[in-house]
Design a protein around this motif. Sequence first.
Motif, PDB file in Angstrom:
ATOM      1  N   LEU A   1      -1.375   1.901   5.947  1.00  0.00           N
ATOM      2  CA  LEU A   1      -2.179   0.686   6.145  1.00  0.00           C
ATOM      3  C   LEU A   1      -3.180   0.803   7.189  1.00  0.00           C
ATOM      4  CD1 LEU A   1      -2.951  -2.574   5.319  1.00  0.00           C
ATOM      5  CD2 LEU A   1      -1.408  -3.019   6.937  1.00  0.00           C
TER       6      LEU A   1
ATOM      7  N   ARG B   1      -5.721   3.010   5.897  1.00  0.00           N
ATOM      8  CA  ARG B   1      -6.757   2.434   4.837  1.00  0.00           C
ATOM      9  C   ARG B   1      -7.930   1.215   5.667  1.00  0.00           C
ATOM     10  NH1 ARG B   1      -8.498   4.077   1.670  1.00  0.00           N
ATOM     11  NH2 ARG B   1      -9.133   2.213   0.487  1.00  0.00           N
TER      12      ARG B   1
ATOM     13  N   SER C   1       0.234   3.488  -3.310  1.00  0.00           N
ATOM     14  CA  SER C   1      -0.614   4.502  -2.906  1.00  0.00           C
ATOM     15  C   SER C   1       0.020   5.552  -1.927  1.00  0.00           C
ATOM     16  CB  SER C   1      -2.033   4.141  -2.821  1.00  0.00           C
ATOM     17  OG  SER C   1      -1.956   3.635  -1.689  1.00  0.00           O
TER      18      SER C   1
ATOM     19  N   ILE D   1       0.591  -1.352   0.012  1.00  0.00           N
ATOM     20  CA  ILE D   1       0.099   0.163   0.012  1.00  0.00           C
ATOM     21  C   ILE D   1       0.728   1.157   0.007  1.00  0.00           C
ATOM     22  CG2 ILE D   1      -1.524   1.276   1.469  1.00  0.00           C
ATOM     23  CD1 ILE D   1      -2.823  -1.625   1.878  1.00  0.00           C
TER      24      ILE D   1
END
Lengths: 227, 255
Positions: free
Chosen positions: B145, B148, B141, B137
């Motif tokens: 984590l 997210r 991006s 991740i």
Amino acid sequence: MHITPDSIILFQLGPVSLNATILFTWCIMALITVVSWLVTRKLSSTTQMSRWQNFIEVLVIGIRDEIREISRQDSSRYLPFVGTLFLFIALSNLLSIIPGYKPPTGSLSTTTALAVCVFVAVPLYGIAQNGLSYFKQYTKPSILMLPFNIIGEVSRTIALAMRLFGNIMSGTIIAAILLSIAPLIFPIIMQALGLLIGLIQAYIFAILAMVYIAAGSRVRQNKKGDV
Amino acid sequence: MLINWFTVITQIINFLVLVYLLKRFLYGPIIKAMDKRQEKIDLHLEEARKKKEEADKEAELFLKKNREFDGRHEEMLSQIKKEAEARKAELIKEARSQVDADMAGWYGAIQKEKENFLQDIRRHAVKHTCAIARRAIKDLSNADLEDRITSIFIERLQNIDADDREALARTVQHPAEGIRVNSAFEIPGESAKKIVRLIQNLTTDSVVVRFGILPELICGIELKLHGRKISWNISDYLEPFEENMRATIEAKTGH
């Protein structure tokens, strides 16, 4: 040479004389009695016993069986008389192996005395067994036979005495004669033969005595058998 | 003269004396000893005869018993065989039950071992997956984590269906122990406020929401309310993997 030891006088006091016969008889009596006493002093009633006791027992049983066989009766009544006859005569004869010894059985006086004892013992045992009816046998099979029966009784007694005396005396004399003729070996053989004869004579004397006594005692038994 | 009558008389006396002496010292004692011995022997023989009779009786009794025993031998033998068979069956049964119990114990132990093993694998898998996901991740991006995860949780909380919302609303109104949101990490303040707001929207009453950290959640966040649960956890993705592992182990061990 003395034919009979009676003639060897050792001591004389009037009619009383101590001769070799009497002296040796006493010796034999003493010997038998002392040995008997010594052996029977410690008798064993178990199966463990001394050799002497064994020997004496064998002897006594032998005599007893012989008596029982001849008389077909209880032997205890006759054992002392017949047994003593045999032992006395046998020992008397056997001891003749000893130099200087004179067997009393080589004296007619001794054999006569023993024969007289048997002669008297026969009716005594007969009477003890059968009572006075014993004498009836002398009248059998007929009263006419009485003298012959009495003669027969006396003559067999004399024969008993003479047989023993003759055999022993002759044996002694033959040994003495041979000793002077052929002093080596031969007398030994004769001496051995003499011992055998002595033993046989003792046996014969005792057996005959027993036969006579048994014949006298058996009368009643026969009677019982007849009935 | 060959006969000396004095000697004859003396010899008669001598002979009679000798007869007496021998009767006294020879025949009497010897016969007595022999009779005594004979008595003893007879006694022993009688004893031996009695003992033999007893022994014969004993032997007869023994033979009788032996015959009886022989007669009962077959019967006793078959009875003993039956007893032995019964005993054997009993022992086998006992052994089998013992073996079954032992086997059950062993299977239990193996099962437990297997479960522990799977738990370990799961824990490690989650841990590593978390690490991989965090890194992926981050690389893809340039995002965190945990952020997210929180976002997804908030999304789920927003998009719950009507039934769940109603049930959740009922539960939120009467919370027994307050409302608790657990996570494996510290929820950022902004996100926490958002979550509180979303829960508050479910009811008109004021609610108290507590945040707690449970390391065993590893990479997850959850809201539990009386059997109702809204959560996101990376382990949910690993369930097929765990099922697969379990199937593989069972295929290998045959259980």
